[in-house]
Write a protein that holds these residues in place. Structure first.
Motif, PDB file in Angstrom:
ATOM      1  N   TYR A  61      42.498  29.030  34.313  1.00  0.00           N
ATOM      2  CA  TYR A  61      42.387  30.254  35.107  1.00  0.00           C
ATOM      3  C   TYR A  61      41.146  31.091  34.800  1.00  0.00           C
ATOM      4  O   TYR A  61      40.916  32.103  35.461  1.00  0.00           O
ATOM      5  CB  TYR A  61      43.631  31.126  34.894  1.00  0.00           C
ATOM      6  CG  TYR A  61      44.899  30.528  35.423  1.00  0.00           C
ATOM      7  CD1 TYR A  61      45.986  30.317  34.579  1.00  0.00           C
ATOM      8  CD2 TYR A  61      45.018  30.176  36.765  1.00  0.00           C
ATOM      9  CE1 TYR A  61      47.162  29.755  35.048  1.00  0.00           C
ATOM     10  CE2 TYR A  61      46.190  29.615  37.247  1.00  0.00           C
ATOM     11  CZ  TYR A  61      47.253  29.397  36.392  1.00  0.00           C
ATOM     12  OH  TYR A  61      48.408  28.846  36.869  1.00  0.00           O
ATOM     13  N   GLY A  62      40.357  30.716  33.806  1.00  0.00           N
ATOM     14  CA  GLY A  62      39.189  31.547  33.511  1.00  0.00           C
ATOM     15  C   GLY A  62      38.477  31.100  32.258  1.00  0.00           C
ATOM     16  O   GLY A  62      38.566  29.942  31.856  1.00  0.00           O
ATOM     17  N   ASP A  63      37.740  32.039  31.622  1.00  0.00           N
ATOM     18  CA  ASP A  63      37.035  31.720  30.383  1.00  0.00           C
ATOM     19  C   ASP A  63      37.214  32.857  29.392  1.00  0.00           C
ATOM     20  O   ASP A  63      37.976  33.783  29.629  1.00  0.00           O
ATOM     21  CB  ASP A  63      35.557  31.410  30.649  1.00  0.00           C
ATOM     22  CG  ASP A  63      34.764  32.621  31.118  1.00  0.00           C
ATOM     23  OD1 ASP A  63      33.591  32.457  31.439  1.00  0.00           O
ATOM     24  OD2 ASP A  63      35.321  33.750  31.160  1.00  0.00           O
ATOM     25  N   GLY A  82      46.852  38.289  38.439  1.00  0.00           N
ATOM     26  CA  GLY A  82      48.260  38.103  38.786  1.00  0.00           C
ATOM     27  C   GLY A  82      48.793  36.768  38.313  1.00  0.00           C
ATOM     28  O   GLY A  82      49.938  36.667  37.831  1.00  0.00           O
ATOM     29  N   LEU A  83      47.967  35.733  38.438  1.00  0.00           N
ATOM     30  CA  LEU A  83      48.374  34.411  37.971  1.00  0.00           C
ATOM     31  C   LEU A  83      48.525  34.384  36.458  1.00  0.00           C
ATOM     32  O   LEU A  83      49.391  33.685  35.918  1.00  0.00           O
ATOM     33  CB  LEU A  83      47.353  33.360  38.422  1.00  0.00           C
ATOM     34  CG  LEU A  83      47.215  33.145  39.932  1.00  0.00           C
ATOM     35  CD1 LEU A  83      46.136  32.118  40.227  1.00  0.00           C
ATOM     36  CD2 LEU A  83      48.556  32.700  40.521  1.00  0.00           C
ATOM     37  N   ILE A  84      47.669  35.140  35.784  1.00  0.00           N
ATOM     38  CA  ILE A  84      47.760  35.230  34.318  1.00  0.00           C
ATOM     39  C   ILE A  84      49.107  35.828  33.923  1.00  0.00           C
ATOM     40  O   ILE A  84      49.799  35.328  33.030  1.00  0.00           O
ATOM     41  CB  ILE A  84      46.611  36.085  33.753  1.00  0.00           C
ATOM     42  CG1 ILE A  84      45.252  35.522  34.172  1.00  0.00           C
ATOM     43  CG2 ILE A  84      46.717  36.189  32.238  1.00  0.00           C
ATOM     44  CD1 ILE A  84      44.977  34.125  33.703  1.00  0.00           C
ATOM     45  N   LEU A  85      49.490  36.900  34.620  1.00  0.00           N
ATOM     46  CA  LEU A  85      50.746  37.574  34.292  1.00  0.00           C
ATOM     47  C   LEU A  85      51.943  36.662  34.556  1.00  0.00           C
ATOM     48  O   LEU A  85      52.882  36.590  33.755  1.00  0.00           O
ATOM     49  CB  LEU A  85      50.880  38.862  35.109  1.00  0.00           C
ATOM     50  CG  LEU A  85      49.771  39.904  34.937  1.00  0.00           C
ATOM     51  CD1 LEU A  85      50.126  41.178  35.690  1.00  0.00           C
ATOM     52  CD2 LEU A  85      49.527  40.219  33.479  1.00  0.00           C
ATOM     53  N   HIS A 106      43.765  37.278  25.605  1.00  0.00           N
ATOM     54  CA  HIS A 106      42.562  37.883  26.189  1.00  0.00           C
ATOM     55  C   HIS A 106      41.889  36.810  27.033  1.00  0.00           C
ATOM     56  O   HIS A 106      41.640  35.699  26.561  1.00  0.00           O
ATOM     57  CB  HIS A 106      41.633  38.353  25.078  1.00  0.00           C
ATOM     58  CG  HIS A 106      40.265  38.767  25.556  1.00  0.00           C
ATOM     59  ND1 HIS A 106      39.231  37.864  25.718  1.00  0.00           N
ATOM     60  CD2 HIS A 106      39.765  39.974  25.907  1.00  0.00           C
ATOM     61  CE1 HIS A 106      38.150  38.504  26.143  1.00  0.00           C
ATOM     62  NE2 HIS A 106      38.459  39.773  26.258  1.00  0.00           N
ATOM     63  N   ILE A 107      41.615  37.102  28.304  1.00  0.00           N
ATOM     64  CA  ILE A 107      40.997  36.119  29.191  1.00  0.00           C
ATOM     65  C   ILE A 107      40.229  36.822  30.301  1.00  0.00           C
ATOM     66  O   ILE A 107      40.598  37.908  30.735  1.00  0.00           O
ATOM     67  CB  ILE A 107      42.067  35.169  29.799  1.00  0.00           C
ATOM     68  CG1 ILE A 107      41.404  34.035  30.580  1.00  0.00           C
ATOM     69  CG2 ILE A 107      43.067  35.929  30.642  1.00  0.00           C
ATOM     70  CD1 ILE A 107      42.375  32.962  31.037  1.00  0.00           C
ATOM     71  N   HIS A 108      39.131  36.208  30.745  1.00  0.00           N
ATOM     72  CA  HIS A 108      38.389  36.673  31.918  1.00  0.00           C
ATOM     73  C   HIS A 108      38.746  35.759  33.078  1.00  0.00           C
ATOM     74  O   HIS A 108      38.617  34.530  32.958  1.00  0.00           O
ATOM     75  CB  HIS A 108      36.883  36.622  31.670  1.00  0.00           C
ATOM     76  CG  HIS A 108      36.431  37.496  30.544  1.00  0.00           C
ATOM     77  ND1 HIS A 108      35.206  37.379  29.943  1.00  0.00           N
ATOM     78  CD2 HIS A 108      37.070  38.507  29.887  1.00  0.00           C
ATOM     79  CE1 HIS A 108      35.085  38.278  28.989  1.00  0.00           C
ATOM     80  NE2 HIS A 108      36.206  38.966  28.926  1.00  0.00           N
ATOM     81  N   SER A 109      39.222  36.324  34.186  1.00  0.00           N
ATOM     82  CA  SER A 109      39.614  35.499  35.328  1.00  0.00           C
ATOM     83  C   SER A 109      39.389  36.281  36.610  1.00  0.00           C
ATOM     84  O   SER A 109      39.080  37.476  36.602  1.00  0.00           O
ATOM     85  CB  SER A 109      41.080  35.082  35.222  1.00  0.00           C
ATOM     86  OG  SER A 109      41.931  36.122  35.663  1.00  0.00           O
ATOM     87  N   ASN A 110      39.556  35.590  37.748  1.00  0.00           N
ATOM     88  CA  ASN A 110      39.486  36.241  39.054  1.00  0.00           C
ATOM     89  C   ASN A 110      40.864  36.527  39.618  1.00  0.00           C
ATOM     90  O   ASN A 110      40.979  37.124  40.690  1.00  0.00           O
ATOM     91  CB  ASN A 110      38.687  35.378  40.036  1.00  0.00           C
ATOM     92  CG  ASN A 110      37.200  35.377  39.719  1.00  0.00           C
ATOM     93  OD1 ASN A 110      36.673  36.372  39.232  1.00  0.00           O
ATOM     94  ND2 ASN A 110      36.537  34.266  39.958  1.00  0.00           N
ATOM     95  N   SER A 169      30.379  37.616  31.944  1.00  0.00           N
ATOM     96  CA  SER A 169      29.990  36.538  32.840  1.00  0.00           C
ATOM     97  C   SER A 169      30.188  36.918  34.297  1.00  0.00           C
ATOM     98  O   SER A 169      31.085  37.667  34.653  1.00  0.00           O
ATOM     99  CB  SER A 169      30.828  35.296  32.528  1.00  0.00           C
ATOM    100  OG  SER A 169      30.716  34.342  33.542  1.00  0.00           O
ATOM    101  N   LEU A 170      29.377  36.347  35.170  1.00  0.00           N
ATOM    102  CA  LEU A 170      29.482  36.587  36.602  1.00  0.00           C
ATOM    103  C   LEU A 170      30.636  35.805  37.215  1.00  0.00           C
ATOM    104  O   LEU A 170      31.177  36.179  38.247  1.00  0.00           O
ATOM    105  CB  LEU A 170      28.171  36.190  37.288  1.00  0.00           C
ATOM    106  CG  LEU A 170      28.086  36.390  38.805  1.00  0.00           C
ATOM    107  CD1 LEU A 170      28.259  37.844  39.150  1.00  0.00           C
ATOM    108  CD2 LEU A 170      26.767  35.884  39.333  1.00  0.00           C
ATOM    109  N   ASN A 171      31.043  34.704  36.593  1.00  0.00           N
ATOM    110  CA  ASN A 171      32.031  33.817  37.198  1.00  0.00           C
ATOM    111  C   ASN A 171      33.412  34.455  37.307  1.00  0.00           C
ATOM    112  O   ASN A 171      34.156  34.168  38.234  1.00  0.00           O
ATOM    113  CB  ASN A 171      32.133  32.520  36.396  1.00  0.00           C
ATOM    114  CG  ASN A 171      30.846  31.715  36.455  1.00  0.00           C
ATOM    115  OD1 ASN A 171      30.116  31.781  37.429  1.00  0.00           O
ATOM    116  ND2 ASN A 171      30.559  30.979  35.387  1.00  0.00           N
ATOM    117  N   PHE A 172      33.796  35.282  36.365  1.00  0.00           N
ATOM    118  CA  PHE A 172      35.124  35.887  36.354  1.00  0.00           C
ATOM    119  C   PHE A 172      34.983  37.384  36.095  1.00  0.00           C
ATOM    120  O   PHE A 172      34.335  37.785  35.135  1.00  0.00           O
ATOM    121  CB  PHE A 172      35.994  35.235  35.276  1.00  0.00           C
ATOM    122  CG  PHE A 172      36.131  33.753  35.446  1.00  0.00           C
ATOM    123  CD1 PHE A 172      37.002  33.231  36.383  1.00  0.00           C
ATOM    124  CD2 PHE A 172      35.368  32.884  34.678  1.00  0.00           C
ATOM    125  CE1 PHE A 172      37.133  31.864  36.546  1.00  0.00           C
ATOM    126  CE2 PHE A 172      35.492  31.518  34.835  1.00  0.00           C
ATOM    127  CZ  PHE A 172      36.373  30.997  35.782  1.00  0.00           C
TER     128      PHE A 172
END
Length: 538
Positions: free
Chosen positions: A263-265, A286-289, A279-283, A235-238
């Motif tokens: 935080y994403g999709d 660091g926030l995921i961690l 497993h996640i796609h995000s921008n 995806s383009l979003n993340f």
């Protein structure tokens, strides 16, 4: 020494042994084709499916056999490739379901789990055929049920004998196997799995049986996990694909999932109370961690920038597109043709390259619509596509195309302005309007019907039936056209492969135009591997 129970660590050892032996013998299993075509991939598909299963099992830090079996089943489900891999994943599903509540298993539990696995495997196939892997799995389960011993090693040996006997009888159930002089490849793969598991269990010392194999010792070539899906369209979003493991105590999967959701999709959170895979796609990786660190220790961290993979979807509006089309195909030319005819994305795959259920699922998740059409374009990918349909939160329709020509014919009937239902009906009808043929090279000496075939010779298949062989492309092509082109008014399209000289094929095509006057001939660069020519007649 007798063994009366086995636990999650034992199951990991057995899975590891099975993967190792499959890795060693997959080429031999691949070669067990009815036709001597260089696209046998049963052994490879089963090996990669089981490697994905093992990868998930190794991530479970527990002796509980139910938890390990469930993780193994999850890995097999997402990593399933080809029909044999999908069937194997269903065996694992049934096995895990039967053992889910057990900390350790007995011989009787093993028999019950194998029976459940056989039932799930049969249900996965619309029209089960005896003489295939299904028969071998069923007879294996029956062999286990007939044992009266409580010694697991004795039972496993007896089960192996039942499986081997069933494998040797597959040519008696399927005449096409007897004619080709081979046993069923999927059945051979399953027997190999049992053999590898038994060898590992017998050779494991008491110390080895109480210590889980380490994840880092798994061969890279065998490890199939969610990073495989990053080859798919994103995806383009993340733009950052983030993967990691959380290890701790009393991990709450639902809580972790709800915290990560904003935080994403493409979010996937699986595991148990001790080990969770994310497993996640995000921008903002660091926030995921930071979020995950609140729950436990992090390991196996992977962050990939996917921005170069967004180009295919950059012009689409996810909210407005009524439905998206995903096609499977191999070769630069084939891929371009599929896209030009309306496929929103093309997943690399086909002969010798069957995409997994997880890859199809990931591709569908990133499609620019909540409604998705999948064109497998290969009979060995349809089951994986159907399995992805059942796992996806999107509305997926699988058009059962078995060849590239069928997929192209279906796309030619596509009308983006019409409803999904009308398009699906037209695309399914279009499958019967085209005949397909392929030219490739034999990988072994054999005799099929009255055709004597030598290794390395050109062979021609029409609608999946081998009809001709020879050293001369002109002869093989003429035999195919003679079978497919009768009368006039036909459109014949030749897609030439990556190792074919276009000029030579054009010369042969000029001769065909004269011989079959009144028909239209076209030549397209397919760039596909394995097949020198793919031929469409409609």
């Amino acid at each position: 020494m007798a063994v009366y129970t086995f636990n999650g660590d034992d199951l990991k050892i057995m899975l590891r042994g099975a993967v190792d032996l499959l890795e060693q013998t997959k080429d031999e299993i691949d070669s067990l084709n009815v036709f001597p075509v260089p696209d046998g991939d049963t052994g490879t598909n089963m090996c990669q499916t089981l490697a994905s299963s093992l990868k998930e099992a190794l991530n479970v830090e527990s002796h509980h056999i139910g938890l390990v079996a469930e993780a193994s089943a999850r890995g097999g489900l997402l990593g399933a490739r080809g029909n044999s891999g999908v069937i194997l994943s269903q065996v694992l599903q049934g096995f895990a379901h039967s053992l889910s509540s057990k900390e350790q298993a007995s011989a009787a539990d093993l028999a019950e789990a194998l029976e459940k696995g056989a039932q799930m495997a049969y249900r996965a196939v619309l029209t089960p055929v005896e003489g295939t892997i299904l028969t071998v799995v069923k007879k294996t389960a029956e062999g286990a049920a007939n044992q009266r011993s409580n010694d697991l090693l004795r039972v496993m040996v007896a089960v192996m004998k039942s499986a081997f006997t069933a494998l040797q009888k597959t040519p008696d159930l399927l005449p096409v196997l007897k004619q080709a002089g081979v046993v069923d490849a999927g059945g051979k793969g399953f027997v190999t799995i049992l053999e590898g598991a038994l060898q590992a269990l017998k050779s494991a010392s008491p110390m080895a049986k109480t210590t889980a194999p380490k994840t880092e010792t798994l061969k890279t070539s065998q490890a199939q996990n969610l990073s495989d899906f990053e080859r798919s369209l994103q995806s383009l979003n993340f733009i950052y694909c983030t993967e990691l493991m959380i290890k701790g105590k009393h991990l709450a999967i639902d809580k972790i999932k709800s915290e990560l959701l904003p935080y994403g999709d493409s979010l996937l959170v699986v595991g148990d109370s001790c080990t969770v895979k994310v497993h996640i796609h995000s921008n903002h990786p660091g926030l995921i961690l930071e979020c995950c660190l609140k729950h436990g220790q992090l390991s196996d961290l992977k962050i990939n920038n996917m921005s170069e993979q967004y180009k295919d979807f950059i012009s689409y509006d996810k909210n407005n597109k009524p439905f998206a089309v995903i096609a499977v195909g191999a070769g630069e030319g084939i891929s371009s043709i599929l896209k030009n005819l309306g496929a929103d994305a093309v997943l690399a795959g086909g002969q010798t390259l069957n995409p997994s259920t997880g890859e199809l699922l990931e591709m569908a998740a990133q499609a620019p619509s909540v409604k998705v059409i999948i064109l497998p374009n290969n009979k060995n990918i349809i089951l994986a596509a159907e399995q992805a349909r059942g796992l996806s939160s999107k509305e997926i329709t699988v058009i059962p195309s078995t060849s590239i020509p069928q997929g192209i014919s279906a796309l030619l009937s596509l009308n983006p302005e019409d409803t999904l239902e009308n398009n699906v009906n037209r695309m399914k009808e279009a499958l019967s309007s085209v005949s397909s043929a392929e030219v490739t090279r034999a990988v072994r000496d054999t005799t099929y019907k009255d055709i004597v075939i030598k290794k390395g010779q050109l062979i021609g298949l029409v609608d999946d039936d081998l009809i001709t062989a020879g050293d001369d492309m002109s002869k093989v092509l003429n035999d195919i056209l003679g079978k497919l082109v009768e009368g006039s008014g036909k459109l014949v399209t030749l897609y030439y492969g990556e190792n074919v000289n276009a000029g030579e094929i054009e010369t042969l095509l000029d001769a065909a135009r004269e011989k079959y006057e009144g028909n239209e001939f076209e030549l397209q660069q397919g760039g596909q591997p394995v097949y020198d020519l793919i031929i469409s007649v409609e």
